[in-house]
Design an enzyme around this catalytic site. Structure first.
Site, mmCIF file in Angstrom:
data_model
loop_
_atom_site.group_PDB
_atom_site.id
_atom_site.type_symbol
_atom_site.label_atom_id
_atom_site.label_comp_id
_atom_site.label_asym_id
_atom_site.label_seq_id
_atom_site.Cartn_x
_atom_site.Cartn_y
_atom_site.Cartn_z
ATOM 1 N N CYS A 158 -1.631 1.750 -2.992
ATOM 2 C CA CYS A 158 -2.604 2.837 -2.792
ATOM 3 C C CYS A 158 -1.978 4.232 -2.768
ATOM 4 C CB CYS A 158 -3.353 2.649 -1.476
ATOM 5 S SG CYS A 158 -3.412 0.990 -0.810
ATOM 6 N N TYR B 176 -9.473 -2.927 -11.164
ATOM 7 C CA TYR B 176 -9.397 -1.506 -10.840
ATOM 8 C C TYR B 176 -7.995 -0.923 -11.058
ATOM 9 C CZ TYR B 176 -7.382 -2.307 -6.135
ATOM 10 O OH TYR B 176 -6.565 -2.648 -5.086
ATOM 11 N N GLU C 213 -7.265 2.354 -13.342
ATOM 12 C CA GLU C 213 -6.623 3.518 -12.722
ATOM 13 C C GLU C 213 -5.360 3.916 -13.484
ATOM 14 O OE1 GLU C 213 -8.050 2.895 -8.093
ATOM 15 O OE2 GLU C 213 -6.196 1.962 -8.735
ATOM 16 N N GLU D 123 -25.777 15.920 -2.921
ATOM 17 C CA GLU D 123 -27.159 16.132 -2.474
ATOM 18 C C GLU D 123 -28.151 15.338 -3.331
ATOM 19 O OE1 GLU D 123 -28.925 20.102 -3.031
ATOM 20 O OE2 GLU D 123 -27.334 20.564 -4.456
ATOM 21 N N CYS E 265 0.827 -1.212 0.000
ATOM 22 C CA CYS E 265 0.000 0.000 0.000
ATOM 23 C C CYS E 265 0.861 1.261 0.000
ATOM 24 C CB CYS E 265 -0.921 -0.037 1.214
ATOM 25 S SG CYS E 265 -1.926 1.419 1.375
ATOM 26 N N LYS F 113 0.016 5.458 -5.957
ATOM 27 C CA LYS F 113 -0.986 5.504 -7.036
ATOM 28 C C LYS F 113 -1.848 6.752 -6.906
ATOM 29 C CE LYS F 113 -4.914 3.716 -6.370
ATOM 30 N NZ LYS F 113 -5.818 2.672 -5.890
ATOM 31 N N HIS G 261 -26.275 22.082 -0.294
ATOM 32 C CA HIS G 261 -26.418 22.713 -1.605
ATOM 33 C C HIS G 261 -25.357 23.793 -1.801
ATOM 34 C CE1 HIS G 261 -28.576 23.751 -5.198
ATOM 35 N NE2 HIS G 261 -28.553 25.029 -4.851
HETATM 36 C C1 LIG Z 1 -1.149 -0.800 -7.564
HETATM 37 C C2 LIG Z 1 -1.988 -1.120 -6.346
HETATM 38 C C3 LIG Z 1 -2.922 -0.203 -5.920
HETATM 39 C C4 LIG Z 1 -3.698 -0.468 -4.804
HETATM 40 N N1 LIG Z 1 -4.620 0.458 -4.423
HETATM 41 C C5 LIG Z 1 -5.382 0.237 -3.323
HETATM 42 C C6 LIG Z 1 -6.326 1.210 -2.896
HETATM 43 O O1 LIG Z 1 -6.486 2.275 -3.518
HETATM 44 N N2 LIG Z 1 -7.032 0.961 -1.772
HETATM 45 C C7 LIG Z 1 -6.877 -0.193 -1.053
HETATM 46 O O2 LIG Z 1 -7.537 -0.376 -0.029
HETATM 47 N N3 LIG Z 1 -5.995 -1.154 -1.454
HETATM 48 C C8 LIG Z 1 -5.244 -0.954 -2.569
HETATM 49 N N4 LIG Z 1 -4.336 -1.906 -2.963
HETATM 50 C C9 LIG Z 1 -4.268 -3.181 -2.210
HETATM 51 C C10 LIG Z 1 -3.455 -3.050 -0.929
HETATM 52 O O3 LIG Z 1 -2.180 -2.533 -1.228
HETATM 53 C C11 LIG Z 1 -3.355 -4.405 -0.245
HETATM 54 O O4 LIG Z 1 -4.646 -4.948 -0.063
HETATM 55 C C12 LIG Z 1 -2.672 -4.313 1.111
HETATM 56 O O5 LIG Z 1 -1.385 -3.763 0.995
HETATM 57 C C13 LIG Z 1 -2.605 -5.690 1.769
HETATM 58 O O6 LIG Z 1 -1.904 -5.614 2.981
HETATM 59 P P1 LIG Z 1 -1.111 -6.877 3.537
HETATM 60 O O7 LIG Z 1 -0.654 -6.510 4.905
HETATM 61 O O8 LIG Z 1 -1.909 -8.111 3.369
HETATM 62 O O9 LIG Z 1 0.128 -7.062 2.561
HETATM 63 P P2 LIG Z 1 1.233 -6.044 2.036
HETATM 64 O O10 LIG Z 1 0.878 -4.647 2.281
HETATM 65 O O11 LIG Z 1 1.518 -6.462 0.644
HETATM 66 O O12 LIG Z 1 2.496 -6.362 2.964
HETATM 67 C C14 LIG Z 1 3.162 -7.577 2.906
HETATM 68 C C15 LIG Z 1 4.619 -7.323 3.260
HETATM 69 O O13 LIG Z 1 5.253 -8.559 3.534
HETATM 70 C C16 LIG Z 1 6.572 -8.529 3.013
HETATM 71 N N5 LIG Z 1 7.014 -9.925 2.859
HETATM 72 C C17 LIG Z 1 6.516 -10.866 2.021
HETATM 73 N N6 LIG Z 1 7.119 -12.045 2.239
HETATM 74 C C18 LIG Z 1 8.018 -11.845 3.234
HETATM 75 C C19 LIG Z 1 8.940 -12.699 3.905
HETATM 76 N N7 LIG Z 1 9.019 -13.989 3.632
HETATM 77 N N8 LIG Z 1 9.713 -12.146 4.875
HETATM 78 C C20 LIG Z 1 9.626 -10.826 5.195
HETATM 79 N N9 LIG Z 1 8.753 -9.996 4.592
HETATM 80 C C21 LIG Z 1 7.957 -10.495 3.628
HETATM 81 C C22 LIG Z 1 6.414 -7.762 1.709
HETATM 82 O O14 LIG Z 1 7.646 -7.227 1.290
HETATM 83 C C23 LIG Z 1 5.406 -6.685 2.121
HETATM 84 O O15 LIG Z 1 6.040 -5.523 2.575
HETATM 85 C C24 LIG Z 1 -3.526 -1.683 -4.080
HETATM 86 C C25 LIG Z 1 -2.572 -2.606 -4.492
HETATM 87 C C26 LIG Z 1 -1.813 -2.337 -5.614
HETATM 88 C C27 LIG Z 1 -0.783 -3.334 -6.058
#
Ligand SMILES: Cc1cc2nc3c(=O)[nH]c(=O)nc-3n(C[C@H](O)[C@H](O)[C@H](O)COP(=O)(O)OP(=O)(O)OC[C@H]3O[C@@H](n4cnc5c(N)ncnc54)[C@H](O)[C@@H]3O)c2cc1C
Length: 452
Positions: free
Chosen positions: A48, A177, A181, A441, A43, A51, A436
């Site tokens: 997010c 999406y 975008e 609205e 994110c 973007k 308004h």
């Molecule tokens: C281009 C794009 C736009 C998006 N826009 C939106 C939006 O507008 N609104 C919205 O709500 N969501 C959006 N999302 C989705 C959102 O980013 C994810 O749903 C959210 O980040 C999920 O959180 P998470 O904690 O599951 O995983 P993540 O945020 O992906 O975090 C996982 C972390 O784990 C780390 N990791 C993975 N494996 C290991 C390992 N073995 N050891 C150590 N670290 C590891 C990764 O490096 C990462 O930092 C978007 C996603 C993308 C790709």
């Protein structure tokens, strides 16, 4: 004294992992977090946040045009990609620092490296083993790119934020999406843009009427929409441009191909198989209602469990889990009525059932619909239109869904989501006095349902 180094070991410092780790640490739980790529996760780094910054940037083109209708003369315009990219990078570095401080100040032990499961109570990071009573997998997702000839020329959302130079021409592949975008971002920043999608209309799962409306609006903003088509192969030409051969037999020349064709759970080399952690076919980790895997000390939340891939959902899951584990709270997350926005241009905001979903569920509904030119555009000269739609159950008068395409749709729908969550009826909307003059609205003044 605990027999373990930590009470909770979190793998992945993304949206869900950071929230769970901080919240648990604030309760006095001994927490370690490991992150191998970027603090704050998808994110903050490649999702997010950057973007939305790009969406703001890309919108200026229209704002400059609109300004003329209000008497402004805007001088010569030019766009400098390195400035946007580097200023965005600076902002993300600032956020990375904030995430680091949040974790460390809450008392978490922050490790930097890839975490791998060794056994049900042990995680290895950088060759060292750490034991924990419980392990939380919050490793998120990873872009999926299909195998096609010329795949090496494709970029995904991981790379698009860091391009060396801004392309003159861009192709975005996908119908979700993120694809829509980025088509808006490329076009707004001045690239000649096409969107290729194998289905007959993008944004599957959203209200059909809304999808058709968005297609019409996006096309007005000079995105060439190629539905029912796909890329068969990509060939790099001598001048560095990319020649695409499409499934309809045509060819298309471009400078950049972004695939936004879905995301898969990020489970590579996590050690799940050796430990026997159950996964779905696509790799998603299977958990019960308490986010517990079939290995009792191992839990998972967020994109890696592939329920709803949104940041606020990962946060809600992380908080629910921590309350459940350390405060004996109810772990259930309510996945009903999750509002979402698509930051295409114009924006989409939506919550609740689409017209089709309501009918599929056998509901007898009234549909309220309003389409208009926003007040601003009566003077700006823009032909952009706004759509608002409401799905109401006849028997209960309950509002089942609210959908909007137009400026600030996400901001508007967030407020209405609270009303739907509280079970608001159409009569409650009608009894609410409008603000308004706003577009919003319209949601409290739609009186006549569509005739069938
Ligand atoms: C281009 C794009 C736009 C998006 N826009 C939106 C939006 O507008 N609104 C919205 O709500 N969501 C959006 N999302 C989705 C959102 O980013 C994810 O749903 C959210 O980040 C999920 O959180 P998470 O904690 O599951 O995983 P993540 O945020 O992906 O975090 C996982 C972390 O784990 C780390 N990791 C993975 N494996 C290991 C390992 N073995 N050891 C150590 N670290 C590891 C990764 O490096 C990462 O930092 C978007 C996603 C993308 C790709």
């Amino acid at each position: 004294m605990s027999a373990y180094d930590f009470d909770l070991f979190v793998i992945g410092a993304g949206s869900g992992g950071v929230r769970a780790a901080r919240m648990a640490a604030a309760m006095g739980v001994k927490v370690a977090v490991t992150e191998d790529r970027y603090l704050g996760g998808t994110c903050v780094n490649v999702g997010c946040v950057p973007k939305k910054l790009f969406v703001y940037a890309s919108h200026y083109k229209e704002e400059f045009n609109d300004a003329a209708g209000f008497g402004w003369t805007v001088g010569e315009r030019s766009f400098d990609w390195p400035t946007l990219r580097d200023r965005k990078n600076d902002e993300i570095s600032r956020l990375n620092g904030i995430y680091r401080n949040l974790l460390v100040n809450s008392g978490c032990k922050l490790l930097e490296g890839r975490g791998t499961l060794v056994d049900e109570h042990t995680v290895a990071v950088n060759g060292k083993n750490y034991t924990a009573e419980r392990i939380l997998l919050a490793t998120g997702g990873w872009p999926f790119v299909p195998e096609i000839p010329g795949k090496e020329h494709i970029i995904s959302s991981n790379e698009v934020f860091f391009l060396e130079s801004f392309p003159k021409r861009a192709v975005v592949v996908g119908g979700g999406y993120i694809a829509v975008e980025f088509a808006g971002i490329f076009a707004g920043l001045g690239a000649e843009t096409s969107l290729i999608y194998r289905g007959d209309l993008f944004l599957r799962g959203f209200d059909r009427d809304l999808r058709e409306f968005v297609a019409q609006e996006v096309a007005k903003k000079h995105v060439d929409l190629k539905f029912n088509n796909n890329i068969e192969s990509i060939e790099k030409q001598a001048d560095g441009s990319l020649l695409l051969t499409l499934t309809d037999g045509s060819t298309h020349e471009t400078d950049c191909v972004l695939y936004a064709t879905g995301r898969v759970p990020n489970v590579n080399d996590l050690g799940l198989e050796a430990l026997g952690v159950e996964q779905q076919k696509n790799g998603a980790i299977i958990v019960n209602d308490s986010f517990q895997t079939n290995v009792p000390s191992v839990y998972a939340i967020g994109d890696v469990i592939d329920r709803v891939q949104l940041t606020p959902v990962a946060l809600a899951e992380g908080m629910a889990l921590v309350r459940h584990l350390y405060q004996e709270g109810n772990p259930a997350v309510d996945y009903d009525l999750i509002p979402t926005a698509v930051f295409c241009q114009p924006n989409i905001g939506t919550v609740g059932l689409s017209e089709e979903q309501a009918r599929e569920q056998g509901k007898d509904i009234d549909v309220y619909r309003s389409e208009f030119r926003a007040m601003k555009h009566t003077m700006s000269g823009s032909d952009e239109r706004t759509l608002m739609k409401m799905i109401v159950e006849k028997s209960s008068d309950k509002v089942l869904g609210v959908h909007m395409v137009g400026p600030d749709a996400g901001e508007i729908i967030q407020g209405l989501a609270v009303a739907l969550k509280a079970g608001a009826t159409k009569a409650v909307f009608d009894a609410t006095i409008g603000i308004h003059p706003t577009a919003a609205e319209e949601f409290v003044t739609m009186r006549e349902p569509l005739k069938k």
